[in-house]
Design an enzyme around this catalytic site. Structure first.
Site, PDB file in Angstrom:
ATOM      1  CE  LYS A  45      10.924  -1.450  -4.197  1.00  0.00           C
ATOM      2  NZ  LYS A  45       9.903  -2.270  -3.539  1.00  0.00           N
ATOM      3  CB  SER A  46       6.577  -0.086   0.715  1.00  0.00           C
ATOM      4  OG  SER A  46       5.697   0.956   0.385  1.00  0.00           O
ATOM      5  CB  ALA A  70       4.100  -7.334 -10.676  1.00  0.00           C
ATOM      6  CB  CYS A 132       1.019  -3.196  -2.075  1.00  0.00           C
ATOM      7  SG  CYS A 132       2.060  -3.813  -3.410  1.00  0.00           S
ATOM      8  CB  VAL A 194      -4.678   6.402  -5.622  1.00  0.00           C
ATOM      9  CG1 VAL A 194      -5.957   6.985  -5.079  1.00  0.00           C
ATOM     10  CG2 VAL A 194      -4.498   6.724  -7.105  1.00  0.00           C
ATOM     11  N   GLY A 268       6.264   9.706  -9.365  1.00  0.00           N
ATOM     12  CA  GLY A 268       6.909   8.409  -9.412  1.00  0.00           C
ATOM     13  C   GLY A 268       7.344   8.026 -10.807  1.00  0.00           C
TER      14      GLY A 268
END
Length: 307
Positions: A45-46, A70, A132, A194, A268
């Protein structure tokens, strides 16, 4: 016999499936579980420079055509993340499954610092998340929105690490090929394409958006045609490997993405729908489809839809 192995930069993937960033976090045990479930590579995860609690609930919904989320880049901060990634790399290395570390930051300088710190965990690839879509109010326009800003981040990260980098692009730009060319010229070794597409879902009965953040990123089946178009345009514009991500739920979806020019296929939302076992399932479905269609290797069908 169908050969699903593929090369990605200097990495060998036993199959082209890659756990996309964000869907399952960065827990070493979870990443190992996904690897054992058949993923060719896994992405954490970022993570950014400081811990983030993310947005308040509700943060994710299956709206019928896909997911909208979100999350708000929830993460423990780069110091703690590096410890998680170090443990993950140790678990994944014996399995032969590459680790991709995803990073984000609020400035060009912070991107470089996060990249430098995460390199200590020795991931196989760093994914630079400049796209993001649901923290824009805090950070301004995503860096992926303009060739100049995308290139600036890429160059800074490239100078901060010896680990190969893949820059994650956004679908909601006028000409994605221009962004792709800019980041490659600035030093990107690969591209991930993307990220989710900004959108909104409204609950008519309540008269309000379903997410606490009001807007979020659309993923899942609704994103696939957009992702295919983006990957095809990028593949025509630059000659670097692409992790094609967006709406891949079945083996046939994976074949379509490879035919659009992707070297590997990010998965994902399908893990939400089908569980972590989705990787083995997609690999089996892809092999079965390829055999029926007369393909013996991934290379045979890469990019054939855009020739």
């Amino acid at each position: 016999m169908t050969d699903l192995s593929c090369a990605f930069l200097n990495l060998h993937l036993k199959n082209p499936t890659v756990l996309a960033s964000g869907i399952l976090g960065t827990s070493p045990t979870l990443l190992e579980r996904v690897a054992r479930a058949g993923a060719g590579a896994v992405t954490s995860k970022s993570c950014g420079p400081e811990p983030r609690a993310g947005h308040p609930n509700p943060v994710c919904l299956d709206w019928g055509g896909g997911l909208i989320n979100a999350i708000g880049l929830t993460n423990p901060g780069i110091e703690e993340e590096t410890r998680h990634l170090t443990a993950s790399a140790q678990r994944l290395r014996p399995l032969g499954v590459p680790l991709i570390a995803s990073i984000f930051a609020p400035s060009v300088e912070a991107f470089a610092e996060v990249a430098r710190k995460v390199s200590a965990a020795l991931p196989d690839l760093i994914e630079v998340n400049i796209s993001c879509p649901n923290v824009g109010d805090e950070f301004g326009t995503p860096f992926a929105g303009l060739p100049e800003t995308a290139a600036a981040v890429t160059a800074a990260v490239k100078a901060a690490t010896d680990i190969p980098i893949s820059v994650k692009l956004a679908p909601n730009v006028p000409v994605i090929a221009r962004i792709a060319r800019a980041v490659v010229e600035a030093g990107a070794d690969a591209i991930t394409a993307v990220n989710t597409m900004p959108g909104m879902v409204i609950d008519a009965d309540a008269g309000r958006p379903v997410l606490a953040n009001k807007m979020g990123g659309i993923s899942g089946p609704a994103l696939k045609p957009i992702a295919l178009r983006c990957v095809a345009e990028i593949a025509r514009a630059v000659k670097v490997p692409i992790i094609g991500t967006g709406g891949i739920t079945t083996g046939r979806d994976a074949a379509e993405m490879i035919m659009a020019g992707a070297s590997a296929v990010g998965i994902g939302s399908a893990a939400w729908y089908r569980g972590p076992e989705v990787f083995d399932a997609i690999v089996s479905e892809l092999a079965e489809w390829m055999q029926a269609a007369g393909y013996s290797s991934i290379e045979e069908m890469r990019g054939i839809a855009i020739q």
